[in-house]
Design a protein around this motif. Structure first.
Motif, short mmCIF file in Angstrom:
data_model
loop_
_atom_site.label_atom_id
_atom_site.label_comp_id
_atom_site.label_asym_id
_atom_site.label_seq_id
_atom_site.Cartn_x
_atom_site.Cartn_y
_atom_site.Cartn_z
N ARG A 205 0.84 -1.21 0.00
CA ARG A 205 0.00 0.00 0.00
C ARG A 205 0.87 1.25 0.00
NH1 ARG A 205 -4.71 -1.25 4.47
NH2 ARG A 205 -5.10 -3.40 3.80
N THR A 206 0.42 2.26 -0.69
CA THR A 206 1.08 3.57 -0.60
C THR A 206 0.02 4.56 -0.15
OG1 THR A 206 0.66 3.67 -2.96
CG2 THR A 206 2.96 3.45 -2.29
N SER A 207 0.38 5.36 0.85
CA SER A 207 -0.60 6.31 1.36
C SER A 207 -0.07 7.71 1.09
CB SER A 207 -0.80 6.12 2.85
OG SER A 207 -1.07 4.78 3.11
N GLN A 208 -0.52 8.35 0.02
CA GLN A 208 -0.11 9.73 -0.28
C GLN A 208 -0.62 10.61 0.85
OE1 GLN A 208 1.89 10.18 -2.62
NE2 GLN A 208 1.61 8.32 -3.83
N PRO A 209 0.03 11.66 1.31
CA PRO A 209 1.30 12.14 0.78
C PRO A 209 2.49 11.58 1.56
CG PRO A 209 0.40 13.75 2.28
CD PRO A 209 -0.51 12.56 2.33
N PRO B 83 5.73 9.43 2.58
CA PRO B 83 6.74 8.73 1.77
C PRO B 83 6.68 7.23 2.07
CG PRO B 83 7.78 9.72 3.67
CD PRO B 83 6.32 10.10 3.75
N GLY B 84 7.28 6.45 1.24
CA GLY B 84 7.42 5.03 1.53
C GLY B 84 6.18 4.22 1.17
N THR B 85 6.30 2.93 1.41
CA THR B 85 5.17 2.01 1.15
C THR B 85 5.02 1.10 2.36
OG1 THR B 85 6.63 0.40 0.13
CG2 THR B 85 5.53 1.94 -1.35
N THR B 86 3.90 0.44 2.42
CA THR B 86 3.64 -0.48 3.53
C THR B 86 3.25 -1.84 2.95
OG1 THR B 86 2.87 1.34 4.88
CG2 THR B 86 2.28 -0.86 5.62
N LEU B 87 3.88 -2.87 3.53
CA LEU B 87 3.52 -4.23 3.16
C LEU B 87 2.55 -4.72 4.23
CD1 LEU B 87 4.40 -6.31 1.01
CD2 LEU B 87 6.11 -7.13 2.67
N VAL B 88 1.31 -5.01 3.84
CA VAL B 88 0.32 -5.49 4.82
C VAL B 88 0.22 -7.01 4.66
CG1 VAL B 88 -2.07 -5.36 5.59
CG2 VAL B 88 -0.92 -3.30 4.74
N PHE C 119 6.57 -1.32 7.34
CA PHE C 119 6.77 -0.03 6.69
C PHE C 119 8.11 -0.03 5.95
CE2 PHE C 119 4.48 0.78 10.77
CZ PHE C 119 3.22 0.88 10.21
N LEU C 120 8.11 0.41 4.71
CA LEU C 120 9.32 0.40 3.87
C LEU C 120 9.58 1.82 3.37
CD1 LEU C 120 8.27 -2.76 1.84
CD2 LEU C 120 10.01 -2.69 3.62
N PRO C 121 10.86 2.21 3.36
CA PRO C 121 11.17 3.57 2.89
C PRO C 121 10.94 3.70 1.37
CG PRO C 121 13.18 2.34 3.24
CD PRO C 121 12.07 1.45 3.70
N ALA C 122 10.81 4.95 0.93
CA ALA C 122 10.58 5.17 -0.51
C ALA C 122 11.82 4.78 -1.30
CB ALA C 122 10.25 6.63 -0.75
#
Ligand code: NAD
Length: 483
Positions: A132-136, A138-143, A480-483
């Motif tokens: 998942r990416t939640s604007q605004p 940074p980074g992405t999340t692996l659920v 949580f993963l960095p951009a």
């Protein structure tokens, strides 16, 4: 029943294990009142062994780490072996609890097989991880969806095979392992489940079965190595289990009692409605949790509806549940029969008028039979309109307008099922939207393996069946993963 009715061991860690003590439960035929078999009663050491096996299978033997498609293969093989034993399972349940055989063939023979196949398909098509990416931000999340762990599954006696499978199929599909505790009245049929698991080479410890009453159930619920409790049974026991799980912060699903309403609208067809009510209100001799047992009919036509409902009830064939033409079998146990009879007495003592039935059938001299019974002349405050009877006992209540009918339907501490009967389906759906309940039928009631089932208010917490039933055995983890 063509299976061995005398069992002397438990199914633990993939094989048969001798009990830790010599106590046993008799299996009593509700038809003949005679002992037809026996099973060992577990002590705490047996429960410990079952939970240990389930914990080892979960943590060390890799069940949780299998690809979902691998678990699905195991589930399908298990389903095939269970299908080969479906007739034995159905006849055994009928022998144990008096369920009419035509119903048992579907609910206790075929349905558990369908559920295993449904969850095998579902787990294969449900991603375990989602990015998942939640604007605004940074980074992405692996659920991630991860299996919760060891499940204590506790089942009642009314639909022992299918209600056990409501828990076992999604739990195993999710990667959990299970300790099943059936009701003492219906422990024998679970041996067929165990035999199917052995024949299917289900990995050791993934499914275990121990028999016992509420004391062993309590021990299992509070066991330090149980991670989730899935319970179907009475509201009283559910309240106690919920309290224990609350203290332990242990996830719990509670499927409890009901006192659902049938709302008969002024445009309902009398013949179709009354024939539908035979199933929606009296399935399994009324020993079904979602029965529409409070029948709300238009006050200006009260006597017509009362006569039709009474005639339908008194015409239902009652007798040996192995006879395919029987709709009303014996109740499951002497204790339960006596409870139902005492609630009928209570109904009379509170001023209720019995229009048909009201006791044990005069022409059947043994077995735990109670005639289909219809009460009139009480309002929604009567015990017979408020308490779950769990037998073939209906209360016909009057209403003047639709708002009053809906208020009466919602005036219950329960909220599990319910039905509306009308010649206008859209009107029926509008009524359905206004009822405080977990499930509802328009001109019929049927569970759907793909849609959630459960209750509101005192009827329970959580849902079984459908994708929601799978999610009930999964923890969510966000990475949580960095951009
Ligand atoms: P019950 O609550 O007496 O027993 C159910 C199971 O729980 C049995 O295996 C019993 O040994 C065990 N048990 C009882 N007390 C316990 C405790 N404190 N801790 C752990 N385990 C305990 O119910 P029952 O008489 O077997 O079943 C009838 C009830 O089940 C009815 O009220 C009915 O409405 C309800 N029910 C609900 C659903 C549903 O899906 N909502 C379905 C079927 C039946």
């Amino acid at each position: 029943m063509s299976i061995d009715p005398v069992r002397t061991s438990f199914f633990i860690d993939g094989g048969w294990r001798e009990p830790s003590n010599a106590s046993t439960f008799p299996v009593i035929s509700p038809l003949t009142e005679e002992e037809i078999g026996s099973v060992p009663a577990a002590g705490t050491a047996d429960v410990d062994a079952a939970v240990d096996a389930a914990r080892t299978a979960f943590r060390r033997s890799g069940w949780r780490d299998l690809e979902p498609s691998e678990r699905a293969k195991h589930l399908r093989r298990f389903a095939d072996e269970l299908e080969a034993r479906a007739e034995d399972r159905a006849t055994t349940v009928t022998a144990e609890n008096g369920m009419p055989i035509a119903l048992a063939r579907f609910a206790e023979g075929a349905a558990p097989v369908q559920l295993l196949r449904y969850y095998a398909d579902l787990v294969e098509s449900t991603p375990v991880e989602e990015q998942r990416t939640s604007q605004p931000l940074p980074g992405t999340t692996l659920v991630r969806r991860e299996p919760i762990g060891v499940v204590a599954a506790i089942a009642p006696w009314n639909f022992p095979a299918v209600l056990s499978m409501f828990k076992i199929a999604p739990a195993l599909a999710a990667g959990c392992t299970v300790v099943l505790k059936p009701s003492p009245e219906t422990s024998l049929d679970a041996y067929i489940l165990a035999e199917a698991a052995i024949a299917a080479e289900l990995p050791a410890g993934v499914l275990n079965v121990v028999n016992g009453g509420s004391d062993i159930g309590q021990y299992l619920v509070a066991h330090p190595h149980v991670d989730k409790v899935a319970f179907t049974g009475s509201t009283a026991a559910g309240r106690e289990i919920g309290r224990v799980c609350g203290e332990l912060i242990r996830p719990v699903t509670l499927e409890l009692g009901g006192k659902s309403a049938a709302l008969v609208l002024d445009d309902a067809d009398i013949e179709q409605t009354v024939s539908g009510l035979a199933t929606a209100s009296l399935l399994n001799t009324g020993q079904t949790c979602y029965m529409s047992t409070r029948i709300l009919v238009p006050g200006n036509n009260y006597d017509t509806w009362l006569d039709a409902i009474s005639a339908m009830s008194s015409a239902l064939p009652i007798g040996d549940p192995m006879d395919e033409s029987i709709a009303i079998g014996p109740l499951a146990s002497r204790r339960h029969r006596d409870r139902v009879l005492s609630l009928i007495d209570r109904g009379r003592s509170e001023g209720g008028r019995v229009t048909t039935g009201g006791g044990r059938p005069a022409d059947i001299d043994r077995g735990f039979f109670v005639e289909p019974t219809v009460f009139a002349g009480v309002d929604n405050s009567a015990t017979i309109a408020r308490e779950e009877v769990f037998g073939p006992v209906l209360t016909v209540l009057r209403y003047d307008d639709l708002d009053e009918a809906i208020a009466l339907a919602n005036d219950s501490s329960y909220g599990l099922g319910g039905t509306v009967w009308t010649s206008d389906q859209e009107r029926g759906v509008d009524v359905a939207r206004r009822i405080e309940t977990g499930s509802f039928g328009v001109n019929y009631f049927n569970l759907d393996w793909g849609s959630p089932f459960g209750g509101v208010k005192s009827s329970g917490i959580g849902r079984e069946l459908g994708p929601e039933g799978l999610a009930a055995y999964q923890n969510l983890k966000s990475i949580f993963l960095p951009a």
